[in-house]
Write a protein that holds these residues in place. Sequence first.
Motif, short mmCIF file in Angstrom:
data_model
loop_
_atom_site.label_atom_id
_atom_site.label_comp_id
_atom_site.label_asym_id
_atom_site.label_seq_id
_atom_site.Cartn_x
_atom_site.Cartn_y
_atom_site.Cartn_z
N GLY A 26 17.69 13.12 -29.24
CA GLY A 26 18.93 12.77 -28.55
C GLY A 26 19.07 13.42 -27.19
N SER A 27 18.10 14.22 -26.79
CA SER A 27 18.16 14.89 -25.50
C SER A 27 18.11 13.85 -24.37
CB SER A 27 16.98 15.86 -25.34
OG SER A 27 16.98 16.81 -26.39
N GLY A 28 18.79 14.15 -23.27
CA GLY A 28 18.82 13.24 -22.14
C GLY A 28 17.52 13.25 -21.36
N PRO A 29 17.29 12.22 -20.55
CA PRO A 29 16.04 12.12 -19.76
C PRO A 29 15.79 13.33 -18.88
CG PRO A 29 17.24 10.04 -19.70
CD PRO A 29 18.15 11.04 -20.35
N GLU A 30 16.80 13.84 -18.22
CA GLU A 30 16.61 14.99 -17.33
C GLU A 30 16.20 16.22 -18.11
OE1 GLU A 30 20.05 15.61 -14.96
OE2 GLU A 30 19.82 13.74 -13.82
N GLU A 31 16.84 16.43 -19.27
CA GLU A 31 16.49 17.58 -20.10
C GLU A 31 15.05 17.47 -20.60
OE1 GLU A 31 18.10 20.08 -24.02
OE2 GLU A 31 18.91 18.08 -23.58
N LEU A 32 14.66 16.26 -20.96
CA LEU A 32 13.30 16.03 -21.44
C LEU A 32 12.27 16.33 -20.35
CD1 LEU A 32 11.20 14.96 -23.44
CD2 LEU A 32 11.75 12.65 -22.64
N VAL A 33 12.50 15.82 -19.14
CA VAL A 33 11.57 16.06 -18.04
C VAL A 33 11.46 17.55 -17.74
CG1 VAL A 33 11.18 15.71 -15.57
CG2 VAL A 33 11.85 13.77 -17.02
N ARG A 34 12.62 18.22 -17.71
CA ARG A 34 12.60 19.67 -17.45
C ARG A 34 11.83 20.41 -18.53
NH1 ARG A 34 18.13 18.97 -16.06
NH2 ARG A 34 18.73 19.76 -18.11
N ALA A 46 8.29 28.81 -23.03
CA ALA A 46 8.76 28.29 -24.31
C ALA A 46 10.13 27.68 -24.07
CB ALA A 46 8.86 29.41 -25.34
N ILE A 47 10.37 26.51 -24.62
CA ILE A 47 11.62 25.80 -24.34
C ILE A 47 12.23 25.26 -25.63
CG2 ILE A 47 10.47 23.60 -23.90
CD1 ILE A 47 13.45 24.92 -21.89
N PHE A 48 13.54 25.39 -25.73
CA PHE A 48 14.26 24.86 -26.88
C PHE A 48 15.52 24.16 -26.38
CE2 PHE A 48 12.03 28.63 -28.27
CZ PHE A 48 11.36 28.18 -29.39
N GLY A 49 15.86 23.04 -27.00
CA GLY A 49 17.11 22.37 -26.65
C GLY A 49 18.29 23.25 -27.03
N GLN A 50 19.43 22.94 -26.46
CA GLN A 50 20.62 23.78 -26.68
C GLN A 50 20.97 23.88 -28.16
OE1 GLN A 50 23.97 22.54 -24.35
NE2 GLN A 50 25.35 24.06 -25.21
N ASP A 51 20.92 22.75 -28.86
CA ASP A 51 21.26 22.76 -30.29
C ASP A 51 20.26 23.60 -31.09
OD1 ASP A 51 23.38 21.13 -29.76
OD2 ASP A 51 22.36 19.27 -30.36
N VAL A 71 2.15 22.09 -26.60
CA VAL A 71 2.78 21.03 -27.38
C VAL A 71 4.29 21.19 -27.37
CG1 VAL A 71 2.99 19.94 -29.65
CG2 VAL A 71 0.76 20.81 -28.88
N LEU A 72 4.98 20.10 -27.05
CA LEU A 72 6.44 20.03 -27.12
C LEU A 72 6.80 19.09 -28.25
CD1 LEU A 72 9.32 20.50 -25.96
CD2 LEU A 72 8.91 18.52 -24.47
N MET A 73 7.44 19.60 -29.28
CA MET A 73 7.88 18.76 -30.39
C MET A 73 9.16 18.03 -29.98
SD MET A 73 5.55 19.49 -32.65
CE MET A 73 6.18 18.61 -34.07
N LEU A 74 9.19 16.74 -30.23
CA LEU A 74 10.36 15.92 -29.94
C LEU A 74 10.67 15.12 -31.19
CD1 LEU A 74 12.35 15.10 -27.68
CD2 LEU A 74 10.81 13.19 -27.17
N THR A 75 11.79 15.44 -31.85
CA THR A 75 12.03 14.89 -33.17
C THR A 75 13.51 14.76 -33.46
OG1 THR A 75 11.65 15.30 -35.54
CG2 THR A 75 11.91 17.21 -34.12
N MET A 76 13.83 14.05 -34.52
CA MET A 76 15.21 13.91 -34.96
C MET A 76 15.60 15.03 -35.92
SD MET A 76 15.35 9.78 -35.66
CE MET A 76 17.07 9.87 -36.19
N PHE A 77 14.65 15.85 -36.34
CA PHE A 77 14.89 16.84 -37.37
C PHE A 77 15.07 18.23 -36.78
CE2 PHE A 77 12.50 13.33 -39.06
CZ PHE A 77 13.20 13.01 -40.21
N ASP A 78 16.19 18.89 -37.11
CA ASP A 78 16.45 20.21 -36.55
C ASP A 78 16.63 21.27 -37.63
OD1 ASP A 78 18.88 19.43 -37.58
OD2 ASP A 78 20.06 20.06 -35.84
N ASP A 79 16.11 21.00 -38.86
CA ASP A 79 16.22 22.00 -39.91
C ASP A 79 15.32 23.20 -39.59
OD1 ASP A 79 13.54 21.57 -41.81
OD2 ASP A 79 14.19 19.80 -40.72
N ASN A 80 15.71 24.35 -40.12
CA ASN A 80 15.00 25.59 -39.80
C ASN A 80 13.52 25.53 -40.15
OD1 ASN A 80 17.36 26.77 -38.84
ND2 ASN A 80 17.89 27.67 -40.82
N ASP A 81 13.20 24.96 -41.32
CA ASP A 81 11.80 24.92 -41.75
C ASP A 81 10.95 24.14 -40.76
OD1 ASP A 81 12.29 26.47 -43.92
OD2 ASP A 81 11.97 24.90 -45.42
#
Length: 216
Positions: A107-115, A125-130, A80-90
Amino acid sequence: MDKLRVLVVDDHPLFRYGLSSVLAKDSEIEVVGEEATGGTAVSAAARLRPDVVVMDLHLPDINGVEATRRIVGEDPSVRVLMLTMFDDNDSVFAAMRAGARGYLLKGSGPEELVRAVQSVGRGEAIFGQDIAAKMITFFAAGPQRPATAFPELTTRELEILNLIARGESNSGIAAALVISPKTVRNHVSNIFSKLQVADRSQAIVRAREAGLGDQP
């Protein structure tokens, strides 16, 4: 090579359509289904057996964290890859505890999402830069309040759920928190509704599974 089978889950039709379109353009990905609620996502995952589920956090009926917990509990091979607007720690740590393998912001770009989908599909395991930066800051800050598996609960509701998990009665909770029994009953009703449980015993099981209920 077989394509990566992906199930897309989001309750906003336009966003879900755009996300599916972006993923379908990649030659290594096949979008096998789309769902708008947590409950239908669980059923679809069991029926379609996708390799990856791209999951929104806040969904009708059951939220993305609970849907993830049920999907992974039924079939641990689903990533499962969570894709959301919420980046709070909880929210981040609740998703990880539920079994998610990655967490990206919408807000991630299409290329980042595909990768990210491809990486999660390979078992990484993958996490966006933010998100990665927040996790580094979180751990560098030392011990903090444990992340909750129930981001949908308010601070007061979580406090009451913790007392329920300890075996406290409504009257005992009212005395401990110096609030009226009626207020406790209202909070308990809201907790049961948000957790999709039928009674106190089910709430206690869910709470203790999440690490609540330890004596102070």
